[in-house]
Design an enzyme around this catalytic site. Structure first.
Site, PDB file in Angstrom:
ATOM      1  N   ALA A  72       0.870  -1.314   0.070  1.00  0.00           N
ATOM      2  CA  ALA A  72       0.273   0.067   0.102  1.00  0.00           C
ATOM      3  C   ALA A  72       0.940   1.272  -0.047  1.00  0.00           C
ATOM      4  O   ALA A  72       1.980   1.212   0.647  1.00  0.00           O
ATOM      5  CB  ALA A  72      -0.873   0.013   1.335  1.00  0.00           C
ATOM      6  N   VAL A  73       0.440   2.292  -0.583  1.00  0.00           N
ATOM      7  CA  VAL A  73       0.780   3.822  -0.584  1.00  0.00           C
ATOM      8  C   VAL A  73      -0.287   4.490  -0.151  1.00  0.00           C
ATOM      9  O   VAL A  73      -1.211   4.553  -1.087  1.00  0.00           O
ATOM     10  CB  VAL A  73       1.720   3.825  -2.091  1.00  0.00           C
ATOM     11  CG1 VAL A  73       2.295   5.459  -2.099  1.00  0.00           C
ATOM     12  CG2 VAL A  73       2.970   2.818  -2.483  1.00  0.00           C
ATOM     13  N   TYR A 101       2.296  -3.844 -11.122  1.00  0.00           N
ATOM     14  CA  TYR A 101       2.553  -5.169 -11.001  1.00  0.00           C
ATOM     15  C   TYR A 101       3.097  -5.873 -12.326  1.00  0.00           C
ATOM     16  O   TYR A 101       4.097  -6.435 -12.546  1.00  0.00           O
ATOM     17  CB  TYR A 101       1.482  -6.301 -10.096  1.00  0.00           C
ATOM     18  CG  TYR A 101       1.096  -5.926  -8.990  1.00  0.00           C
ATOM     19  CD1 TYR A 101       2.486  -5.694  -7.904  1.00  0.00           C
ATOM     20  CD2 TYR A 101      -0.099  -5.904  -8.573  1.00  0.00           C
ATOM     21  CE1 TYR A 101       1.778  -5.262  -6.820  1.00  0.00           C
ATOM     22  CE2 TYR A 101      -0.457  -5.524  -7.104  1.00  0.00           C
ATOM     23  CZ  TYR A 101       0.480  -5.252  -6.484  1.00  0.00           C
ATOM     24  OH  TYR A 101       0.158  -4.958  -5.027  1.00  0.00           O
ATOM     25  N   GLU A 116      -1.937 -12.151  -5.086  1.00  0.00           N
ATOM     26  CA  GLU A 116      -3.242 -12.388  -5.611  1.00  0.00           C
ATOM     27  C   GLU A 116      -3.995 -11.276  -5.346  1.00  0.00           C
ATOM     28  O   GLU A 116      -3.782 -10.439  -4.555  1.00  0.00           O
ATOM     29  CB  GLU A 116      -3.911 -13.479  -4.709  1.00  0.00           C
ATOM     30  CG  GLU A 116      -5.269 -13.962  -5.324  1.00  0.00           C
ATOM     31  CD  GLU A 116      -5.820 -15.065  -4.518  1.00  0.00           C
ATOM     32  OE1 GLU A 116      -5.692 -16.120  -5.183  1.00  0.00           O
ATOM     33  OE2 GLU A 116      -6.322 -15.198  -3.683  1.00  0.00           O
ATOM     34  N   ASN A 173      -8.141  -4.143  -9.879  1.00  0.00           N
ATOM     35  CA  ASN A 173      -7.354  -3.344  -9.002  1.00  0.00           C
ATOM     36  C   ASN A 173      -6.585  -2.636  -9.621  1.00  0.00           C
ATOM     37  O   ASN A 173      -5.831  -3.134 -10.881  1.00  0.00           O
ATOM     38  CB  ASN A 173      -6.601  -4.222  -8.075  1.00  0.00           C
ATOM     39  CG  ASN A 173      -5.855  -3.637  -7.064  1.00  0.00           C
ATOM     40  OD1 ASN A 173      -5.413  -2.552  -7.219  1.00  0.00           O
ATOM     41  ND2 ASN A 173      -5.304  -4.315  -6.061  1.00  0.00           N
TER      42      ASN A 173
END
Length: 152
Positions: free
Chosen positions: A75-76, A119, A108, A113
């Site tokens: 998370a950012v 990614y 996963e 998202n």
């Protein structure tokens, strides 16, 4: 470690939309870190480890398995997104996982998202999916996609 868990929780509160239920609670984070095979890294706004008392802009939490490292959370804080911190965290994950003997990274995530671009740009590729795996706060079902990234 309490200070670091506080920093993780502060980022998680701002970074995850409660509709998707992706955020962990404090107990889940603390329990994972007690296992001994879970690892984390924190970054401040410039990609360095935050000093004591300094807030974090992002974090990851991962779990080591035989020749694999699973990214459990990344998370950012929204105010620091698009500044390269996600990639910085993935690079820290890759370096740490390699030192622990991992040959590949796994993760996963829910279909749709927005982090999927991050990614894929890092080298992750889809290896499977779970239909209607996640349930949103309003009861909708969302598919999960499993990704891998070879690191050796």
């Amino acid at each position: 470690m309490t200070d670091d868990v506080d920093k993780i929780m502060a980022v998680m509160t701002t970074a995850f939309d409660p509709v998707y239920g992706e955020a962990w609670n404090r107990r889940q984070v603390e329990d994972a870190l007690k296992l001994g095979n879970c690892h984390y890294s924190l970054v401040e706004a410039h990609g360095h480890e935050p000093a004591e008392g300094e807030s974090a802009a992002g974090f990851f939490l991962s779990r080591t398995g035989y020749e694999e490292e699973e990214l459990l959370l990344l998370a950012v804080d929204p105010q620091y997104r698009t500044q390269g911190l996600g990639r910085c965290l993935l690079e820290k994950l890759r370096i740490g996982a390699t030192s622990r003997g991992a040959l590949r990274l796994l993760l996963e995530m829910r279909r749709g998202n927005p982090a999927e671009t991050l990614y894929r740009n890092f080298g992750f590729y889809s290896i499977g999916e779970r239909r209607e795996y996640y349930r949103t706060a309003n009861g909708d079902r969302l598919d999960a996609i499993t990704f891998a990234c070879d690191i050796r």
